[in-house]
Scaffold this motif. Structure first.
Motif, PDB file in Angstrom:
ATOM      1  N   PHE A 184     -11.196   4.554  46.985  1.00 42.97           N
ATOM      2  CA  PHE A 184     -11.833   5.787  47.360  1.00 42.97           C
ATOM      3  C   PHE A 184     -10.981   6.190  48.612  1.00 42.97           C
ATOM      4  CE2 PHE A 184     -14.575   8.611  50.373  1.00 42.97           C
ATOM      5  CZ  PHE A 184     -14.812   9.384  49.225  1.00 42.97           C
ATOM      6  N   LEU A 185     -10.862   5.037  49.607  1.00 41.75           N
ATOM      7  CA  LEU A 185      -9.858   5.557  50.876  1.00 41.75           C
ATOM      8  C   LEU A 185      -8.462   5.948  50.458  1.00 41.75           C
ATOM      9  CD1 LEU A 185     -11.261   2.702  53.201  1.00 41.75           C
ATOM     10  CD2 LEU A 185     -11.906   4.983  53.150  1.00 41.75           C
ATOM     11  N   ALA A 186      -7.986   5.095  49.439  1.00 41.50           N
ATOM     12  CA  ALA A 186      -6.635   5.762  49.286  1.00 41.50           C
ATOM     13  C   ALA A 186      -6.582   7.216  48.629  1.00 41.50           C
ATOM     14  CB  ALA A 186      -6.024   4.680  48.165  1.00 41.50           C
ATOM     15  N   THR A 187      -7.532   7.393  47.830  1.00 50.52           N
ATOM     16  CA  THR A 187      -7.601   8.649  47.326  1.00 50.52           C
ATOM     17  C   THR A 187      -7.676   9.658  48.233  1.00 50.52           C
ATOM     18  OG1 THR A 187      -8.424   7.559  45.234  1.00 50.52           O
ATOM     19  CG2 THR A 187      -8.913  10.216  45.591  1.00 50.52           C
ATOM     20  N   LYS A 188      -8.541   9.375  49.250  1.00 53.56           N
ATOM     21  CA  LYS A 188      -8.691  10.420  50.579  1.00 53.56           C
ATOM     22  C   LYS A 188      -7.333  10.730  51.274  1.00 53.56           C
ATOM     23  CE  LYS A 188     -12.462  11.648  54.032  1.00 53.56           C
ATOM     24  NZ  LYS A 188     -13.349  11.173  54.777  1.00 53.56           N
ATOM     25  N   ILE A 189      -6.603   9.459  51.478  1.00 52.97           N
ATOM     26  CA  ILE A 189      -5.413   9.736  52.118  1.00 52.97           C
ATOM     27  C   ILE A 189      -4.362  10.384  51.279  1.00 52.97           C
ATOM     28  CG2 ILE A 189      -3.393   8.461  53.117  1.00 52.97           C
ATOM     29  CD1 ILE A 189      -5.190   6.099  53.660  1.00 52.97           C
ATOM     30  N   SER A 190      -4.419  10.155  50.100  1.00 48.95           N
ATOM     31  CA  SER A 190      -3.454  10.857  49.310  1.00 48.95           C
ATOM     32  C   SER A 190      -3.848  12.349  49.026  1.00 48.95           C
ATOM     33  CB  SER A 190      -3.109  10.123  47.807  1.00 48.95           C
ATOM     34  OG  SER A 190      -2.383   8.715  48.184  1.00 48.95           O
ATOM     35  N   PHE A 191      -4.991  12.407  48.914  1.00 53.52           N
ATOM     36  CA  PHE A 191      -5.693  13.811  48.695  1.00 53.52           C
ATOM     37  C   PHE A 191      -4.929  14.972  49.930  1.00 53.52           C
ATOM     38  CE2 PHE A 191      -8.260  17.397  50.149  1.00 53.52           C
ATOM     39  CZ  PHE A 191      -8.392  18.191  49.211  1.00 53.52           C
ATOM     40  N   ILE A 192      -5.098  14.242  51.324  1.00 48.30           N
ATOM     41  CA  ILE A 192      -4.629  15.224  52.299  1.00 48.30           C
ATOM     42  C   ILE A 192      -3.141  15.277  52.336  1.00 48.30           C
ATOM     43  CG2 ILE A 192      -4.543  13.418  53.911  1.00 48.30           C
ATOM     44  CD1 ILE A 192      -6.039  17.213  54.393  1.00 48.30           C
ATOM     45  N   ASN A 193      -2.456  14.292  51.736  1.00 45.44           N
ATOM     46  CA  ASN A 193      -1.031  14.512  51.722  1.00 45.44           C
ATOM     47  C   ASN A 193      -0.468  15.108  50.601  1.00 45.44           C
ATOM     48  OD1 ASN A 193       0.085  13.009  53.995  1.00 45.44           O
ATOM     49  ND2 ASN A 193      -0.436  10.717  53.075  1.00 45.44           N
ATOM     50  N   ALA A 194      -1.316  15.342  49.698  1.00 41.65           N
ATOM     51  CA  ALA A 194      -1.096  16.477  48.512  1.00 41.65           C
ATOM     52  C   ALA A 194      -1.110  17.664  48.781  1.00 41.65           C
ATOM     53  CB  ALA A 194      -1.953  16.075  47.383  1.00 41.65           C
ATOM     54  N   MET A 195      -2.236  17.898  49.930  1.00 41.84           N
ATOM     55  CA  MET A 195      -2.188  19.335  50.672  1.00 41.84           C
ATOM     56  C   MET A 195      -1.146  19.458  51.532  1.00 41.84           C
ATOM     57  SD  MET A 195      -5.045  20.504  49.250  1.00 41.84           S
ATOM     58  CE  MET A 195      -4.657  19.392  47.869  1.00 41.84           C
ATOM     59  N   ALA A 196      -0.515  18.271  52.165  1.00 43.60           N
ATOM     60  CA  ALA A 196       0.566  18.386  52.931  1.00 43.60           C
ATOM     61  C   ALA A 196       1.887  19.052  52.041  1.00 43.60           C
ATOM     62  CB  ALA A 196       0.959  17.248  53.572  1.00 43.60           C
ATOM     63  N   GLU A 197       1.998  18.576  50.729  1.00 44.45           N
ATOM     64  CA  GLU A 197       2.943  19.171  50.081  1.00 44.45           C
ATOM     65  C   GLU A 197       2.652  20.656  49.802  1.00 44.45           C
ATOM     66  OE1 GLU A 197       2.878  16.705  46.514  1.00 44.45           O
ATOM     67  OE2 GLU A 197       3.665  15.071  47.302  1.00 44.45           O
ATOM     68  N   ILE A 198       1.517  21.058  49.673  1.00 44.25           N
ATOM     69  CA  ILE A 198       1.160  22.405  49.345  1.00 44.25           C
ATOM     70  C   ILE A 198       1.658  23.166  50.728  1.00 44.25           C
ATOM     71  CG2 ILE A 198      -0.613  24.223  48.770  1.00 44.25           C
ATOM     72  CD1 ILE A 198       0.286  22.411  46.349  1.00 44.25           C
ATOM     73  N   ALA A 199       1.166  22.574  51.716  1.00 42.52           N
ATOM     74  CA  ALA A 199       1.287  23.152  52.985  1.00 42.52           C
ATOM     75  C   ALA A 199       2.756  23.523  53.464  1.00 42.52           C
ATOM     76  CB  ALA A 199       0.811  22.302  54.089  1.00 42.52           C
ATOM     77  N   GLU A 200       3.539  22.436  53.058  1.00 38.45           N
ATOM     78  CA  GLU A 200       5.187  22.392  53.283  1.00 38.45           C
ATOM     79  C   GLU A 200       5.846  23.565  52.494  1.00 38.45           C
ATOM     80  OE1 GLU A 200       5.955  18.562  52.478  1.00 38.45           O
ATOM     81  OE2 GLU A 200       5.341  17.809  54.406  1.00 38.45           O
ATOM     82  N   ALA A 201       5.329  23.989  51.013  1.00 43.13           N
ATOM     83  CA  ALA A 201       5.826  25.061  50.403  1.00 43.13           C
ATOM     84  C   ALA A 201       5.395  26.258  50.790  1.00 43.13           C
ATOM     85  CB  ALA A 201       5.366  24.523  48.763  1.00 43.13           C
TER      86      ALA A 201
END
Length: 438
Positions: A212-229
């Protein structure tokens, strides 16, 4: 109580010291004789704030001792804690439980029927029942076994041991639970909740929490990919969604992702075990969690390449190589992997870390190790913050600005004050952020 702790790595050493602090008489058992000698002398074989002082206090009090094998004294312990590692099998996703079965087999040869065996290692669900069968084959009787997962965080391990969020006990018999609760009575009296579960559920608690914790970290980093684009700011996004009490702000920080000896190997082992159980689709999402995490490392390499052009012969300083602050653990460290990738591209990479430099192995021989921070950053073309040590978060950008050449920093952990660094004349780059540099 008389307690033995089998396996004196990070978990076992911390647990042994914690048990001694609770007033129990502890024998630590570790086949590595050099580690035994170090511990006898009061020296930790790894870095963990506060633990070495606690170890020496336990030795002085006579509450703890160390040896390399079982003897009559250790065999007579009321409780035996199995705390050996379960690393990822090389070239596979699965967890290697061979150390658990080896430790249990050696214990079974001397085990008393009245003693309680307690597993603390993180194992694939179903391991405990298999362990009971294997131990019975050696001992000639069914061992009294509980599973009691650990929830330590490197950097705060002793505090996590003494004041955990919860105590989880899994077994087939309430009497076993009572014996283990007696060991933890001081904690229970302080109001720490106890959950009594079956063996399989107890085995699942730690690995599912880590997933669950790994998923939460990767979720916000996936949002970072969207933010960068899109030009959005993922740091402010995390702040906004973290204020939702259904979500919370913990583990919602963009950056170069997670590493260490637990989260990466635990989610991979969880995926492998689900496949073995025929329910691999249930954890298919964790494969993407893992991939998102790994992409963040390459993202920093790409940002460095975009900033410097050809990396070859460029001087790059990596601030921090441990996988997290207050630890010297380099296992699956994102910062170290980024440094090695930049070095492989021809960069002249200098690494600095408050405590972890001594753990660099031969595979990192191409990196320049520098213990002095001012020397490490001198003459660099680019600086990358890879581990959020307080030493780096508290750096004075004005003071660093006096050094020649270097004027750009990639904040891989999004912990620096952007305004302060920019006022000091720095160009600051951070994953997931649309920072305007004048």
């Amino acid at each position: 109580m008389k307690i033995s702790v089998i396996g004196l790595g990070y978990l076992g050493t911390t647990h042994a010291v914690a048990m001694a602090q609770l007033g129990h008489n502890v024998i630590g058992i570790e086949p590595d004789s050099s580690r035994v000698q170090a511990l006898k002398a009061g020296n930790l074989p790894f870095f963990e704030p506060g633990l070495e002082d606690a170890l020496r206090q336990a030795i002085s009090s006579g509450k703890i001792s160390f040896q390399s094998h079982h003897d009559d004294l250790s065999a007579a312990s009321d409780i035996h804690f199995i705390c050996v590692g379960t690393p990822q099998i090389s070239g596979q996703q699965s967890a290697d439980t061979s150390y658990v079965f080896a430790a249990a087999g050696q214990l079974a040869a001397v085990l008393k029927p009245s003693s309680l065996v307690v597993g603390k290692s993180t194992v694939p669900v179903g391991t405990a029942r298999h362990l009971i069968t294997k131990m019975q084959e050696v001992s000639g009787f069914v061992p009294r076994l509980c599973w009691n997962p650990e929830f330590l965080r490197e950097g705060t391990a002793l505090a996590d041991s003494m004041l955990p969020d919860r105590i989880v006990i899994g077994s087939d018999d309430p009497e076993y639970n009572q014996a283990l609760k007696g060991c933890y009575q001081t904690m229970i009296d302080q109001g720490i909740p106890v959950l009594e579960l079956d063996l399989e559920t107890a085995e699942l608690v730690k690995v599912s929490a880590n997933a669950f914790l790994a998923t939460k970290i990767s979720f916000i980093n996936a949002m970072a990919e969207i933010a960068e684009a899109s030009g959005a700011d993922a740091v402010r996004l995390a702040e906004a969604i973290g204020l939702d009490n259904r979500i919370g702000k913990s583990f919602l920080r963009t950056g170069i992702g997670f590493g260490g000896g637990c989260l990466p190997k635990d989610i991979r082992g969880f995926i492998a075990r689900a496949d073995e159980l025929g329910v691999g689709d249930s954890l298919a999402f964790l494969k993407e969690v893992d991939q998102i995490n790994l992409r963040r490392r390459q993202r920093i390499v790409w940002l460095a390449t975009e900033e410097l052009g050809d990396i070859k012969n460029k001087k790059i300083t990596m601030l921090g190589i441990s996988f997290k602050p207050d630890s010297d653990d380099l296992r699956d460290s994102p910062a170290l992997e980024i440094a090695l990738r930049l070095q492989a591209l021809g960069g002249v990479v200098t690494v600095h870390d408050p405590v972890a430099l001594e753990n660099l192995d031969k595979k990192s021989s191409g990196l320049i190790s520098e213990a002095d921070l001012s020397t490490a950053v001198k003459d660099a073309d680019l600086m990358i913050l890879g581990t959020e040590w307080a030493d780096y978060k508290n750096l004075d950008p004005e003071a660093v600005s006096s050094l020649p050449r270097i004027k750009t920093i990639i904040d891989g952990r999004n912990v620096l004050n952007v305004d302060s660094w920019q006022i000091a004349g720095w160009r600051i780059i951070a994953p997931g952020r649309n920072i305007v540099n004048v």
